[in-house]
Motif scaffolding. Sequence first.
Motif, PDB file in Angstrom:
ATOM      1  N   ALA A 262     -11.847   7.696 -25.240  1.00 48.44           N
ATOM      2  CA  ALA A 262     -11.700   9.064 -25.750  1.00 48.44           C
ATOM      3  C   ALA A 262     -11.673   9.058 -27.269  1.00 48.44           C
ATOM      4  CB  ALA A 262     -10.423   9.704 -25.209  1.00 48.44           C
TER       5      ALA A 262
ATOM      6  N   GLN B  10     -11.315  12.246 -28.695  1.00 42.61           N
ATOM      7  CA  GLN B  10     -10.481  13.418 -28.915  1.00 42.61           C
ATOM      8  C   GLN B  10      -9.652  13.669 -27.657  1.00 42.61           C
ATOM      9  OE1 GLN B  10     -13.273  16.501 -29.796  1.00 42.61           O
ATOM     10  NE2 GLN B  10     -14.346  16.353 -27.856  1.00 42.61           N
TER      11      GLN B  10
ATOM     12  N   THR C  18      -9.181  16.186 -25.781  1.00 44.66           N
ATOM     13  CA  THR C  18      -9.646  17.108 -24.742  1.00 44.66           C
ATOM     14  C   THR C  18     -10.836  16.591 -23.956  1.00 44.66           C
ATOM     15  OG1 THR C  18     -11.044  18.234 -26.362  1.00 44.66           O
ATOM     16  CG2 THR C  18      -8.813  19.109 -26.015  1.00 44.66           C
ATOM     17  N   SER C  19     -11.290  15.393 -24.243  1.00 42.49           N
ATOM     18  CA  SER C  19     -12.462  14.847 -23.553  1.00 42.49           C
ATOM     19  C   SER C  19     -12.260  13.357 -23.299  1.00 42.49           C
ATOM     20  CB  SER C  19     -13.725  15.083 -24.383  1.00 42.49           C
ATOM     21  OG  SER C  19     -14.856  14.532 -23.738  1.00 42.49           O
TER      22      SER C  19
ATOM     23  N   GLN D 197     -14.038   9.979 -21.375  1.00 44.92           N
ATOM     24  CA  GLN D 197     -15.186   9.382 -20.700  1.00 44.92           C
ATOM     25  C   GLN D 197     -14.725   8.116 -20.002  1.00 44.92           C
ATOM     26  OE1 GLN D 197     -18.358   7.384 -22.927  1.00 44.92           O
ATOM     27  NE2 GLN D 197     -19.863   8.518 -21.718  1.00 44.92           N
TER      28      GLN D 197
ATOM     29  N   GLU E 201     -15.973  11.390 -10.609  1.00 47.24           N
ATOM     30  CA  GLU E 201     -15.706  12.414 -11.624  1.00 47.24           C
ATOM     31  C   GLU E 201     -14.890  13.566 -11.047  1.00 47.24           C
ATOM     32  OE1 GLU E 201     -18.543  15.366 -14.114  1.00 47.24           O
ATOM     33  OE2 GLU E 201     -18.844  13.210 -14.515  1.00 47.24           O
TER      34      GLU E 201
ATOM     35  N   GLN F  76     -11.150  14.599 -12.266  1.00 50.23           N
ATOM     36  CA  GLN F  76     -10.969  15.923 -12.862  1.00 50.23           C
ATOM     37  C   GLN F  76      -9.821  16.678 -12.189  1.00 50.23           C
ATOM     38  OE1 GLN F  76     -13.079  17.167 -15.683  1.00 50.23           O
ATOM     39  NE2 GLN F  76     -11.083  18.147 -15.695  1.00 50.23           N
TER      40      GLN F  76
ATOM     41  N   VAL G 123      -8.366  19.063 -20.217  1.00 52.70           N
ATOM     42  CA  VAL G 123      -9.087  17.819 -20.468  1.00 52.70           C
ATOM     43  C   VAL G 123     -10.338  17.765 -19.603  1.00 52.70           C
ATOM     44  CG1 VAL G 123      -9.015  15.303 -20.343  1.00 52.70           C
ATOM     45  CG2 VAL G 123      -7.012  16.571 -21.132  1.00 52.70           C
ATOM     46  N   SER G 124     -11.472  17.510 -20.225  1.00 47.82           N
ATOM     47  CA  SER G 124     -12.740  17.380 -19.508  1.00 47.82           C
ATOM     48  C   SER G 124     -13.029  15.898 -19.278  1.00 47.82           C
ATOM     49  CB  SER G 124     -13.865  18.012 -20.316  1.00 47.82           C
ATOM     50  OG  SER G 124     -15.116  17.775 -19.702  1.00 47.82           O
TER      51      SER G 124
ATOM     52  N   THR H 240     -15.717  12.956 -17.860  1.00 44.47           N
ATOM     53  CA  THR H 240     -17.072  12.569 -17.468  1.00 44.47           C
ATOM     54  C   THR H 240     -17.043  11.099 -17.051  1.00 44.47           C
ATOM     55  OG1 THR H 240     -17.647  11.997 -19.752  1.00 44.47           O
ATOM     56  CG2 THR H 240     -18.189  14.217 -19.003  1.00 44.47           C
TER      57      THR H 240
END
Length: 502
Positions: free
Chosen positions: A350, A352, A354-355, A357, A377, A381, A388-389, A391
């Motif tokens: 990460a 940031q 809010t995201s 991976q 995923e 999620q 938080v997104s 991927t």
Amino acid sequence: MAQGKPVKPAIDYTAKDFDGFRDAMLAHAAQVFPEWTGRNTADFGVVLVELMAYMGDILSYYQEAAAREAFLSTATRRESIMELARMLGYTPDVAAPATGTVVLATEETQATDVFVPAGTKTTTAYLPELDGPLVYETTEDVTLTAKGGSATVRVIEGATAGTTPLLIQRRTAQEHEVPVEALGTSSGQRDQRITLAQSPAILDSIRLWADGGADTVEWRRVDSLMEYGPSDTVFEVDTSLEGVTTLVLGDGITGSIPAMGQPMYAAYRTGGGSQGNVTAGSLVDLADALTGVYIISSSAMTGGRDAEGLESIRASAPRAHRTQDRAVSLRDYADLALAVPGIAKARALARQTTSVQVRVVGAHNSIPSAELLDKTERYLQKRAVAGVSVTVSPGVLVRVHLGTKDSPILLGLYPNHHREDVMLAATQALQGLLSDTGTDFGMTIPVSRVYRLLDGIPGVEYAKIPFLTRDGAVQNGAQDIVCRDWEIPVPGNLYIATDGGL
């Protein structure tokens, strides 16, 4: 002169084997029976001491063995490890069957259409390692038109158990028959255990019914009966180390008890495992006779997965307990990804808050399918912190090259060692260094580690590594292998030469 208090004999609490017990008892005997000085093995007193030491040794062994089975890190019995994992709320991954497609067609001489029902068995050729062929069943009905008509049909590895037809969902629009195995009748007792006749059973395929005469009630499979009440028609599945599957019913407090004399039936499939992942064109025959029908081709069969090993359970159960099914830290996201069947390694990244991976790979550093990536995923999620997104994408496999054809790794051998034996040992050692069990995301392999590995091989006097590099780096000289956080090193080219030896 005043007489002092008697000195209490010291107790050696480290005496846990035959010699320790024997020495401790003889030392104590010397204090309480100083007049007994005989220590010959033929002495009857020594015989009694050694007999008690022998029994103490046996009891000590079982005490230590029982203590080891109480901890996940030291338990050796599969039953103990499974129970400890269950206590931590972890459900081990089970075996899964491979799936794919097969193209069926009718002969040119076939004058009428042919109906191919779901469950039609197709097989591979004879496999010596299994002492027979692998069986794959079709999962849907299809009708082949006459004179060369064809259709692509999905198949799944394994075979349906049971031949007794059972009518379920009676008096409804969904009423139909399913092939089942008759399990006998309920004894009406608590904690009934019913063993299935065939194994290994695919866990997700197991269904259980109790026939009440006017209606057939399906019982629901659950991970633990402890979460259910006396009226819940649920059951657990217990699989032994040998693969024998047993259905466990309730005790009237946690889970219902079938009425005495009530017939019980089970539907399930056998099979599963990585052995079902065969290459394209491997399905060559129809086990069920269908006049005028033959196999044109078959796709590669994928998705077959072995049951989770004990060492994996040891590592995964504490991770699952720590995360409590919620992802907060990056480590939580990686640990939760490993709980998805088919994911073997994961690394969360990460830039940031809010995201996130998550990079993943499957067993043997394989690239997961798009379906598995999407499944992982969605799983993450649902457990992510609000806002938080997540991927999920595959990890990057980086090939590591050791030597070239013109500049191989050179091993200087002692005169009394055979070149072939040392070459084999060196090859296995370097392959092990880059095996799926020895590598991980973001790994660094120093040149010094490779030298140390080669120098430790019996028969090697010295080693020279003129070329050690990875894809994407300068292809010259020997340099440390440095992988980024989303990369995993895998074997590339390997060239070895020897100097000296026999």
